[in-house]
Design a protein around this motif. Structure first.
Motif, mmCIF file in Angstrom:
data_model
loop_
_atom_site.group_PDB
_atom_site.id
_atom_site.type_symbol
_atom_site.label_atom_id
_atom_site.label_comp_id
_atom_site.label_asym_id
_atom_site.label_seq_id
_atom_site.Cartn_x
_atom_site.Cartn_y
_atom_site.Cartn_z
ATOM 1 N N GLN A 118 0.807 -1.215 0.000
ATOM 2 C CA GLN A 118 0.000 0.000 0.000
ATOM 3 C C GLN A 118 0.848 1.277 0.000
ATOM 4 N N SER A 119 2.062 1.199 0.512
ATOM 5 C CA SER A 119 2.942 2.377 0.547
ATOM 6 C C SER A 119 3.948 2.370 -0.597
ATOM 7 N N GLY A 120 3.681 1.565 -1.643
ATOM 8 C CA GLY A 120 4.626 1.431 -2.745
ATOM 9 C C GLY A 120 4.401 2.440 -3.859
ATOM 10 N N ILE A 121 4.925 2.128 -5.041
ATOM 11 C CA ILE A 121 4.803 3.006 -6.203
ATOM 12 C C ILE A 121 3.701 2.481 -7.117
ATOM 13 N N GLY A 122 3.193 3.368 -7.989
ATOM 14 C CA GLY A 122 2.140 2.981 -8.917
ATOM 15 C C GLY A 122 2.232 3.777 -10.200
ATOM 16 N N GLU A 123 1.187 3.668 -11.011
ATOM 17 C CA GLU A 123 1.163 4.358 -12.298
ATOM 18 C C GLU A 123 1.393 5.855 -12.135
ATOM 19 N N GLU A 124 0.845 6.414 -11.084
ATOM 20 C CA GLU A 124 1.011 7.847 -10.816
ATOM 21 C C GLU A 124 2.477 8.275 -10.881
ATOM 22 N N ASP A 125 3.383 7.403 -10.414
ATOM 23 C CA ASP A 125 4.766 7.779 -10.161
ATOM 24 C C ASP A 125 5.762 7.364 -11.249
ATOM 25 N N MET A 126 5.461 6.287 -11.957
ATOM 26 C CA MET A 126 6.519 5.540 -12.639
ATOM 27 C C MET A 126 7.288 6.327 -13.686
ATOM 28 N N LEU A 127 6.587 7.061 -14.556
ATOM 29 C CA LEU A 127 7.313 7.798 -15.594
ATOM 30 C C LEU A 127 8.261 8.814 -14.973
ATOM 31 N N THR A 128 7.795 9.515 -13.956
ATOM 32 C CA THR A 128 8.584 10.587 -13.339
ATOM 33 C C THR A 128 9.850 10.068 -12.672
ATOM 34 N N ILE A 129 9.786 8.891 -12.079
ATOM 35 C CA ILE A 129 10.936 8.391 -11.312
ATOM 36 C C ILE A 129 11.832 7.456 -12.111
ATOM 37 N N VAL A 130 11.470 7.202 -13.377
ATOM 38 C CA VAL A 130 12.290 6.300 -14.195
ATOM 39 C C VAL A 130 12.818 6.960 -15.467
ATOM 40 N N LEU A 131 11.935 7.541 -16.279
ATOM 41 C CA LEU A 131 12.330 7.999 -17.619
ATOM 42 C C LEU A 131 13.493 8.993 -17.635
ATOM 43 N N PRO A 132 13.594 9.953 -16.698
ATOM 44 C CA PRO A 132 14.693 10.920 -16.783
ATOM 45 C C PRO A 132 16.073 10.346 -16.493
ATOM 46 N N TYR A 133 16.174 9.053 -16.146
ATOM 47 C CA TYR A 133 17.446 8.515 -15.646
ATOM 48 C C TYR A 133 17.943 7.312 -16.442
ATOM 49 N N ILE A 134 17.368 7.047 -17.609
ATOM 50 C CA ILE A 134 17.739 5.838 -18.349
ATOM 51 C C ILE A 134 18.289 6.192 -19.728
ATOM 52 N N HIS A 135 19.182 5.312 -20.214
ATOM 53 C CA HIS A 135 19.863 5.564 -21.481
ATOM 54 C C HIS A 135 19.634 4.453 -22.501
ATOM 55 N N SER A 136 18.801 3.482 -22.149
ATOM 56 C CA SER A 136 18.409 2.423 -23.075
ATOM 57 C C SER A 136 17.137 1.788 -22.542
ATOM 58 N N ALA A 137 16.454 1.044 -23.416
ATOM 59 C CA ALA A 137 15.237 0.358 -22.987
ATOM 60 C C ALA A 137 15.546 -0.673 -21.909
ATOM 61 N N ARG A 138 16.617 -1.414 -22.087
ATOM 62 C CA ARG A 138 16.998 -2.432 -21.107
ATOM 63 C C ARG A 138 17.302 -1.780 -19.755
ATOM 64 N N GLU A 139 17.958 -0.642 -19.782
ATOM 65 C CA GLU A 139 18.243 0.061 -18.532
ATOM 66 C C GLU A 139 16.954 0.519 -17.850
ATOM 67 N N GLY A 140 15.945 0.853 -18.646
ATOM 68 C CA GLY A 140 14.660 1.225 -18.079
ATOM 69 C C GLY A 140 14.025 0.078 -17.311
ATOM 70 N N VAL A 141 14.079 -1.126 -17.900
ATOM 71 C CA VAL A 141 13.545 -2.306 -17.216
ATOM 72 C C VAL A 141 14.262 -2.521 -15.890
ATOM 73 N N LEU A 142 15.586 -2.429 -15.900
ATOM 74 C CA LEU A 142 16.374 -2.710 -14.701
ATOM 75 C C LEU A 142 16.163 -1.648 -13.627
ATOM 76 N N ARG A 143 16.034 -0.373 -14.032
ATOM 77 C CA ARG A 143 15.789 0.664 -13.023
ATOM 78 C C ARG A 143 14.418 0.470 -12.386
ATOM 79 N N LEU A 144 13.398 0.253 -13.206
ATOM 80 C CA LEU A 144 12.077 0.044 -12.636
ATOM 81 C C LEU A 144 12.056 -1.216 -11.777
#
Length: 476
Positions: A118-144
């Motif tokens: 219940q105190s985790g992350i959801g759709e509301e958060d995911m783009l904001t906390i992942v997309l600005p910090y990745i340099h490849s699609a695979r890196e996006g999977v691993l960060r998330l």
């Protein structure tokens, strides 16, 4: 009180680079609201100095410290952030795309073994906390994946990442676990609010990524339902409810019926493939047509004339009036890095709108897209499209010819504008290129907005006349 998203109805199509018309990778998803609700959407650019370093979720209240040096990225957030950002889809300055999220289903055994957080992350958060910090699609999977492991999630979601070479789809499993598959280059993927990944090869790290302990988690909790020991993710982690057969799987059937007509399938089947090869290469117009889908040329079409009333109501269409926006994220490997990324945007109900292509190496978006309000106004492009759909839905046959002419005309103009802009952008770099693409987007969108305002006038005039004539005849 548990945190649950209102029933959502997004539909995702993913296209590998060898399956698309121009060698692009393509990620597309409609963002739909729950029954009786919707959120106005806007399209913005988030610059590094606008990205939070101390992120606080509105829904779960989770607090996350974010890395320094974020990348610039595009986003399609809610117009009003009372319930959070909900950035949904975007492309960052390294030409990496993210679509978040496709609501998916799970089963009771999984949720019992790894409860939602219940105190985790959801759709509301995911783009904001992942997309600005990745340099490849695979890196996006691993960060998330690392964020899911650390913080958990309060809902069940599928998330897509792409770069010019790869497309990945990650599905959350319970509160902390996850599994991702690379989309085959020569195939497309359909995800209609169901867990989609099928057979998993844990030894193939080129095509599968997953939680560190996922194999052990399956074994310890007796989740494998196969007789041969080959893990099928959909059978292991997914749901098998009657509602799936009417609400979810028919949408995958409709898409695959169009793109792979040689394969005959049951619209309520539990075994419709996750990945399928198309009979020809897939275009942007195909994506738009399919994500506007209402079971055209079948008895299930609610606008059709052949099916019974029961058949017309049997399945949930893709193109509905609760759609807020569509983003098609196209990464073109045959174009220079400075202008290879396009984010095609459409607002409102898909059968009645058109696409606008946006270069994402930009500083800003047009004010009538950036400054959407929660009040109905023809000054915002979002609301113009909502008004057209509200008028057209109940008068489909009287206005659809004009709308289809508008769609064909504007999409043809879109492609002409891309060809011209690509040509003029050649040789430009740095700020000069970014400023040029920002101006080009404005010019392209101004033209589409004017065409759309004219369509609103035409539809309003047609519907008003129909209503006047109906009352004059004394019809009920």
């Amino acid at each position: 009180m548990s945190i649950q998203k209102v029933l959502s109805s997004c539909t995702t199509i993913l296209v590998g680079k060898k399956a698309s018309y121009d060698g692009s990778t393509i990620v597309a998803r409609t963002e739909d609201s729950g029954n009786g609700t919707f959120e106005a959407k806007k399209f913005i650019v988030v610059k590094p100095d606008q990205q939070p370093r101390h992120y606080v979720s509105k829904i779960s209240k989770i607090v996350i410290d974010l890395p320094d040096q974020p990348l610039r990225y595009t986003s399609v957030p809610n117009a009003i952030n009372t319930d959070g950002v909900w950035g949904e889809a975007g492309i960052n300055a390294e030409n990496v795309a993210m679509s978040a999220t496709e609501t998916i289903t799970s089963n009771e055994r999984v949720l019992g073994a790894d409860p939602l957080v219940q105190s985790g992350i959801g759709e509301e958060d995911m783009l904001t906390i992942v997309l600005p910090y990745i340099h490849s699609a695979r890196e996006g999977v691993l960060r998330l994946g690392s964020l899911l492991k650390k913080y958990g999630t309060y809902e069940k979601n599928g998330i897509a990442f792409s770069d010019t070479d790869e497309v990945w789809f990650i599905e959350t499993i319970g509160g902390h676990h996850w599994l991702a598959q690379r989309v085959p280059d020569d195939s497309y993927v359909t995800v209609p609010n169901q867990l989609g990944i099928q057979e998993v090869d844990f030894s193939d790290n080129d095509n599968f990524l997953y939680s560190d302990d996922l194999e052990e988690f399956i074994k310890n909790n007796h989740l494998d339902l196969s007789f041969d020991g080959k893990i099928n993710s959909r059978l292991t982690f997914g749901s098998h409810a009657d509602n799936d057969h009417h609400y979810n799987t028919p949408r995958a059937w409709f898409i695959q019926k169009f793109l792979t007509p040689s394969v005959s399938q049951d619209p309520m089947s539990d075994t419709i493939p996750f990945a399928q090869k198309p009979f020809r290469k897939i275009t942007i117009e195909d994506i738009k047509y399919l994500l506007s889908g209402h079971y055209q040329d079948t008895v299930y079409d609610p606008y059709g004339t052949t099916g019974t009333e029961a058949e017309k109501k049997a399945f949930r269409p893709i193109g509905i009036n609760r759609t807020g926006e569509l983003s098609i994220l196209q990464l073109r490997s045959d174009r220079p890095e400075g202008y290879r990324a396009l984010q095609w945007i459409a607002f409102g109900s898909m059968p009645f709108n058109t696409l606008i292509p946006f270069y994402t190496n930009i500083e800003d978006t047009p004010a009538y897209l950036r400054d959407t309000t929660n009040r109905v106004t023809s000054e915002n492009f979002y609301w113009i499209n909502r008004l057209i759909a509200a008028l057209a839905d109940s008068h489909y046959h009287e206005v659809i010819a004009s709308i289809e002419q508008y769609q064909e005309r504007t999409l043809s103009q879109d492609h002409a504008a891309i060809i011209a802009t690509d040509k003029d952008a050649a040789g430009l770099a740095g700020k000069e290129l970014t400023d040029f693409l920002t101006r080009s987007n404005q010019e392209i969108t101004d033209r589409i907005k004017e065409e759309t305002e004219e369509l609103l006038n035409e539809v309003l005039f047609t519907v008003s006349n129909l209503m006047h004539n109906k009352f004059a005849r004394g019809d009920n």
